[in-house]
Design a protein around this motif. Structure first.
Motif, PDB file in Angstrom:
ATOM      1  N   GLU A 171      -3.012   0.529  -3.959  1.00 61.22           N
ATOM      2  CA  GLU A 171      -2.632  -0.831  -3.614  1.00 61.22           C
ATOM      3  C   GLU A 171      -2.030  -1.509  -4.838  1.00 61.22           C
ATOM      4  O   GLU A 171      -2.515  -1.338  -5.957  1.00 61.22           O
ATOM      5  N   GLU A 222      -4.893  13.312   1.843  1.00 63.29           N
ATOM      6  CA  GLU A 222      -5.205  12.582   3.068  1.00 63.29           C
ATOM      7  C   GLU A 222      -6.206  11.471   2.762  1.00 63.29           C
ATOM      8  O   GLU A 222      -7.233  11.705   2.127  1.00 63.29           O
ATOM      9  N   GLY A 223      -5.904  10.256   3.177  1.00 60.98           N
ATOM     10  CA  GLY A 223      -6.817   9.128   3.008  1.00 60.98           C
ATOM     11  C   GLY A 223      -6.740   8.453   1.656  1.00 60.98           C
ATOM     12  O   GLY A 223      -7.472   7.504   1.418  1.00 60.98           O
ATOM     13  N   ASP A 241       0.878   5.242   0.333  1.00 57.98           N
ATOM     14  CA  ASP A 241       0.005   6.325   0.789  1.00 57.98           C
ATOM     15  C   ASP A 241       0.501   7.703   0.378  1.00 57.98           C
ATOM     16  O   ASP A 241      -0.143   8.701   0.683  1.00 57.98           O
ATOM     17  N   LYS A 242       1.600   7.770  -0.336  1.00 62.96           N
ATOM     18  CA  LYS A 242       2.102   9.058  -0.822  1.00 62.96           C
ATOM     19  C   LYS A 242       1.490   9.343  -2.192  1.00 62.96           C
ATOM     20  O   LYS A 242       2.130   9.229  -3.225  1.00 62.96           O
ATOM     21  N   THR A 259       0.849  -1.184   0.000  1.00 59.58           N
ATOM     22  CA  THR A 259       0.000   0.000   0.000  1.00 59.58           C
ATOM     23  C   THR A 259       0.884   1.233   0.000  1.00 59.58           C
ATOM     24  O   THR A 259       1.741   1.391   0.867  1.00 59.58           O
ATOM     25  N   THR A 317      -4.911   6.079  -1.075  1.00 67.26           N
ATOM     26  CA  THR A 317      -3.909   5.016  -1.132  1.00 67.26           C
ATOM     27  C   THR A 317      -3.951   4.340  -2.492  1.00 67.26           C
ATOM     28  O   THR A 317      -4.968   4.359  -3.174  1.00 67.26           O
ATOM     29  N   ASN A 372     -10.277   7.517   0.898  1.00 68.87           N
ATOM     30  CA  ASN A 372     -10.967   7.410   2.182  1.00 68.87           C
ATOM     31  C   ASN A 372     -11.571   6.018   2.399  1.00 68.87           C
ATOM     32  O   ASN A 372     -12.687   5.869   2.867  1.00 68.87           O
TER      33      ASN A 372
END
Length: 153
Positions: free
Chosen positions: A61, A56-57, A37-38, A35, A59, A105
């Motif tokens: 995968e 924010e929130g 997240d950046k 994952t 991701t 999110n």
């Protein structure tokens, strides 16, 4: 078409679900879910989200397919008239990553199955191919028949 711009290995990369990308080495085993997240930017159905610097929130995968080494780069340094020469080689460690989905999110906005279900505009479907083959066969039959002028002469 949905895509995201992520940061990994100090580089920014535009990624889409269902595609392979070569990134700098991730220290995980092959066939492991990763994952990221950046996420800097997400585009989904004409809806654009820009991060400051990251969203924010959001991701991304992916699955690590394999690790390998890149093409060899030769670094040759020489100082003229000093008899100084250095020849070094370098091979970058690379991870091949398959992007599975882009999430915002906690909800997946783009997945590998969704991108595979939508046929690309460049690729014709099976019905179009069959129609083209039938049309080419009809044209070749007409081309094989002699003209009325040729028969009369």
């Amino acid at each position: 078409m949905s895509y995201a711009i992520i940061e990994t290995g100090g580089k920014q990369l535009r990624v889409e679900p269902g595609r392979f990308y070569e990134i700098e080495l991730l220290h995980v085993d092959p066939d492991v879910q990763v994952t990221i997240d950046k996420v800097l930017f997400v585009h989904h159905n004409d809806d654009i989200t820009i991060g400051q610097p990251f969203i924010e929130g959001a991701t991304v995968e992916g699955t690590v397919m394999r690790h390998r080494r890149g093409k060899k780069i030769i670094v040759y340094k020489m100082k003229p008239k000093k008899k100084t020469r250095k020849k070094r080689g370098h091979r970058q460690e690379i991870t091949q990553l398959m992007i599975n989905s882009i999430s915002m999110n906690g909800t997946a906005i783009a997945t590998e199955q969704q991108s595979a279900a939508i046929p690309a505009a460049d690729e014709p479907d099976a019905q179009t191919i069959e129609a083209d083959e039938a049309q080419q066969a009809a044209v070749s039959v007409v081309a094989d028949e002699p003209d009325a002028q040729t028969v009369a002469e």
